[in-house]
Design an enzyme around this catalytic site. Structure first.
Site, PDB file in Angstrom:
ATOM      1  CB  SER A  49     -46.893  -0.438 -11.528  1.00  0.00           C
ATOM      2  OG  SER A  49     -47.839  -0.283 -12.554  1.00  0.00           O
ATOM      3  CB  CYS A  79     -40.017  -1.043 -16.323  1.00  0.00           C
ATOM      4  SG  CYS A  79     -41.186  -1.249 -17.657  1.00  0.00           S
ATOM      5  NE  ARG A 105     -49.696   0.693 -15.376  1.00  0.00           N
ATOM      6  CZ  ARG A 105     -50.647  -0.219 -15.168  1.00  0.00           C
ATOM      7  NH1 ARG A 105     -51.851   0.138 -14.790  1.00  0.00           N
ATOM      8  NH2 ARG A 105     -50.377  -1.504 -15.354  1.00  0.00           N
ATOM      9  CG  HIS A 168     -36.692  -4.006 -18.135  1.00  0.00           C
ATOM     10  ND1 HIS A 168     -37.073  -4.547 -16.935  1.00  0.00           N
ATOM     11  CD2 HIS A 168     -37.830  -3.645 -18.759  1.00  0.00           C
ATOM     12  CE1 HIS A 168     -38.383  -4.529 -16.833  1.00  0.00           C
ATOM     13  NE2 HIS A 168     -38.869  -3.985 -17.931  1.00  0.00           N
ATOM     14  CD  GLU A 170     -33.908  -5.021 -15.263  1.00  0.00           C
ATOM     15  OE1 GLU A 170     -33.532  -3.866 -15.546  1.00  0.00           O
ATOM     16  OE2 GLU A 170     -35.099  -5.378 -15.337  1.00  0.00           O
TER      17      GLU A 170
HETATM   18  N1  GLN Z   1     -46.635  -2.515 -17.965  1.00  0.00           N
HETATM   19  C1  GLN Z   1     -46.100  -2.595 -16.645  1.00  0.00           C
HETATM   20  C2  GLN Z   1     -46.864  -1.721 -15.662  1.00  0.00           C
HETATM   21  O1  GLN Z   1     -47.691  -0.970 -16.051  1.00  0.00           O
HETATM   22  C3  GLN Z   1     -44.644  -2.224 -16.631  1.00  0.00           C
HETATM   23  C4  GLN Z   1     -43.868  -3.175 -17.500  1.00  0.00           C
HETATM   24  C5  GLN Z   1     -42.501  -3.531 -16.983  1.00  0.00           C
HETATM   25  O2  GLN Z   1     -42.150  -3.286 -15.828  1.00  0.00           O
HETATM   26  N2  GLN Z   1     -41.743  -4.170 -17.828  1.00  0.00           N
HETATM   27  O3  GLN Z   1     -46.626  -1.774 -14.511  1.00  0.00           O
END
Ligand code: GLN
Length: 188
Positions: A49, A79, A105, A168, A170
């Site tokens: 992110s 996610c 997170r 996820h 997908e």
């Molecule tokens: N750990 C990632 C984050 O903080 C998210 C992980 C993911 O999208 N699989 O953005």
């Protein structure tokens, strides 16, 4: 009816495969001029992110996408995409901030960072869920609704035309969450 997939970083290709299987037209957003093309829904994929947030700003995509979502564009964040949409992120920065959820997170710690489970998703029954260094939703406020929980932690939610999953969908064969999104968006 066309779905745009944010394709700056992370697991965006797999979302395209899911949409192909559902017969939904899609294209990738990589730069500002991609927004000239009309689209009816948006997917924000998993990845990192912080990186996606930074690239969204650098590429001048942040404000226009935020405006579209606020104006009601159906959006599905998985996610990292969920983190981008959250109004509150525990001890961390926020990004688009369009959804009434508080998120943590990397919430499962290092050891349990990645795991697989099959759990009930409201209206869909038991579905496969793959978590990769996933966040979870600490709380929902406003009219955001919880759609799935794993071990008492919220892992999917919806508010109006915004859908988020900490896992996820997908990355598994099951297309039901994407189908749910297309129906919610009025595309199927
Ligand atoms: N750990 C990632 C984050 O903080 C998210 C992980 C993911 O999208 N699989 O953005």
């Amino acid at each position: 009816m066309v779905v745009a997939i944010l394709a700056l970083q992370g697991a965006f290709v797999e979302h395209g495969y899911m949409l192909d299987r559902l017969g939904a037209e899609h294209f990738e957003i990589r730069q500002r001029k991609d927004l000239d093309r009309a689209f009816d829904a948006l997917i924000l994929p998993g990845g990192e992110s912080t990186v996606m947030g930074k690239l969204l700003r650098e590429l001048d995509l942040f404000a226009p996408l935020q405006e579209k979502i606020k104006a009601g564009l159906p959006v599905f964040g998985t996610c990292a995409g969920l983190i981008l949409l959250a109004k509150e992120v525990a001890e961390d920065k926020t990004y688009l901030g369009t959804m009434d959820i508080r998120v943590k997170r990397n919430a499962y710690g290092r050891q349990l960072g990645s795991f697989y489970t099959e759990t009930e998703f409201k209206g869909l029954g038991k579905i496969p869920m793959t978590f990769i260094r996933a966040p979870y939703i600490e709380s929902v406020t406003g009219d955001a609704e919880v759609l799935a929980e794993v071990d008492g932690k919220i892992v999917a939610a919806r508010q109006g035309k915004q859908l988020v999953t900490a896992f996820h969908p997908e990355l598994n064969e099951d297309v039901s969450v994407h189908k749910y999104f297309l129906e919610m968006a009025g595309l199927q």
